[in-house]
Write an enzyme that holds these catalytic residues in place. Structure first.
Site, mmCIF file in Angstrom:
data_model
loop_
_atom_site.group_PDB
_atom_site.id
_atom_site.type_symbol
_atom_site.label_atom_id
_atom_site.label_comp_id
_atom_site.label_asym_id
_atom_site.label_seq_id
_atom_site.Cartn_x
_atom_site.Cartn_y
_atom_site.Cartn_z
ATOM 1 N N GLY A 114 -78.912 -31.295 29.916
ATOM 2 C CA GLY A 114 -77.556 -31.307 29.543
ATOM 3 C C GLY A 114 -77.362 -31.475 27.998
ATOM 4 O O GLY A 114 -76.464 -32.145 27.335
ATOM 5 N N ASP A 165 -81.322 -24.617 35.736
ATOM 6 C CA ASP A 165 -80.131 -25.616 36.562
ATOM 7 C C ASP A 165 -80.955 -26.722 37.032
ATOM 8 O O ASP A 165 -81.798 -26.511 37.752
ATOM 9 C CB ASP A 165 -79.722 -24.575 37.596
ATOM 10 C CG ASP A 165 -78.705 -25.052 38.540
ATOM 11 O OD1 ASP A 165 -78.402 -26.429 38.206
ATOM 12 O OD2 ASP A 165 -78.158 -24.493 39.329
ATOM 13 N N ASN A 206 -79.520 -36.359 31.267
ATOM 14 C CA ASN A 206 -78.196 -36.613 30.983
ATOM 15 C C ASN A 206 -77.160 -35.686 31.760
ATOM 16 O O ASN A 206 -75.962 -35.784 31.779
ATOM 17 C CB ASN A 206 -77.964 -36.470 29.379
ATOM 18 C CG ASN A 206 -76.482 -36.045 28.957
ATOM 19 O OD1 ASN A 206 -75.712 -37.038 28.736
ATOM 20 N ND2 ASN A 206 -76.326 -34.736 28.832
ATOM 21 N N TYR A 264 -69.145 -38.722 42.888
ATOM 22 C CA TYR A 264 -69.818 -39.159 41.643
ATOM 23 C C TYR A 264 -70.249 -40.363 41.529
ATOM 24 O O TYR A 264 -71.405 -40.936 41.071
ATOM 25 C CB TYR A 264 -68.800 -38.920 40.570
ATOM 26 C CG TYR A 264 -69.052 -38.992 39.326
ATOM 27 C CD1 TYR A 264 -69.661 -37.855 38.496
ATOM 28 C CD2 TYR A 264 -68.806 -40.130 38.305
ATOM 29 C CE1 TYR A 264 -70.027 -37.994 37.138
ATOM 30 C CE2 TYR A 264 -68.806 -40.164 37.091
ATOM 31 C CZ TYR A 264 -69.725 -39.349 36.467
ATOM 32 O OH TYR A 264 -69.911 -39.526 35.174
ATOM 33 N N ILE A 277 -65.453 -41.313 27.536
ATOM 34 C CA ILE A 277 -66.071 -40.958 26.490
ATOM 35 C C ILE A 277 -65.519 -39.648 26.070
ATOM 36 O O ILE A 277 -65.304 -38.820 27.101
ATOM 37 C CB ILE A 277 -67.511 -41.023 26.444
ATOM 38 C CG1 ILE A 277 -68.200 -42.136 26.924
ATOM 39 C CG2 ILE A 277 -68.064 -40.238 24.944
ATOM 40 C CD1 ILE A 277 -68.038 -43.244 25.973
#
Ligand code: NAP
Length: 242
Positions: free
Chosen positions: A8, A59, A88, A153, A186
């Site tokens: 990423g 991916d 990341n 998450y 962020i």
């Protein structure tokens, strides 16, 4: 040639990590999933600053894709070493547990947690042979504290924290460090829909952080100065704890 792989690495925090690692002299492998334009822009920025990078589109949530692209790259570069790995890449698909679809659960777990296994296992072999390596996993405040609406998450990031601590103990004697960085809010595409003004009152620093403030910690963790830090989770959240 010493490489740093940033999953990423084309947008947001990963983009800034890629740029900073290129400034440190690494040839950066910029992984991304689909946004070719963003990846090219990151590559151009690195090259314009005198650095060197390569795009590696796959991916990370797919074992097959990761093996086909990253596995082949490693096979085809027997003389090169990926000395730094920054896991990341990440997504969020927020929903209350009661309403959460199976796809929302599995895609987040596959992208944020399973990817760490798929990618790290491939890269680790050479690090172990070389007796040197730096692995940094991007986790989240959500994986430490748990946030409502983010069971998928939070679960994925808490899982990566566990992986970080366990792997650090497996590979410490090979001079490989494994650490995690846990950002709070962020400013990136991921937080685009979250209004800073609605949340800043609960952050002691009274603002969202920048990708540079997260990437700076990654840069330190991969540096020789951080050689005795491993198995740690370093928060970058403006003082926002529980
Ligand atoms: P972002 O701006 O949305 O960028 C995500 C990057 O990950 C993109 O380059 C994207 O590629 C890539 N990616 C997503 N799924 C992928 C997949 N399956 N395979 C390969 N690449 C994939 O995200 P960000 O805010 O920079 O977040 C980076 C990391 O920090 C994530 O792990 C996130 O969970 C964590 N984090 C962020 C925050 C925050 O406030 N932003 C807070 C805590 C933790 P494409 O460009 O091709 O889509």
């Amino acid at each position: 040639m010493k490489y740093a792989l940033v999953t990423g690495g084309a947008r947001g925090i990963g983009k800034t990590v890629s740029i900073q690692l290129a400034q440190k002299g690494y040839k950066v492998l910029i992984n991304f999933r689909s946004n070719v334009q963003a990846a090219r822009e990151t590559l151009e920025t690195i090259e314009a600053n005198g650095g060197s990078a390569e795009l590696l589109q796959f991916d990370v949530s797919s074992l097959e894709d990761t093996k086909n692209v990253l596995g082949k790259w490693i096979e085809n570069h027997p003389e090169d070493v990926i000395e730094v790995l920054v896991n990341n890449a990440g997504i969020k698909k927020d929903n209350l547990m009661l309403l959460m679809e199976e796809e929302e659960w599995s895609s987040v777990l596959n992208t944020n947690l399973n990817s760490v296994f798929y990618v790290t296992r491939l890269v680790l072999k050479k690090m172990i042979a070389n007796r040197y390596g730096r692995i940094v996993n991007m986790v989240s405040l959500s994986g430490i504290k748990g946030l409502p609406g983010q069971t998928n998450y939070s679960g994925s990031k808490a899982g990566v924290i566990g992986v970080t601590k366990a792997l650090a103990q497996e590979v410490g004697r090979r001079k490989i460090t494994v650490n995690a960085v846990a950002p709070g809010f962020i400013k990136t595409d991921m937080t685009e829909a979250i209004e800073e003004k609605d949340f800043k009152a609960m952050i002691p620093m009274r603002r969202f952080g920048t990708p540079e403030e997260v990437a700076g910690v990654v840069s330190f963790l991969v540096s020789p100065e951080a050689s005795y830090i491993t198995g740690e989770v370093i928060s970058v959240n403006g003082g926002l704890y529980t």
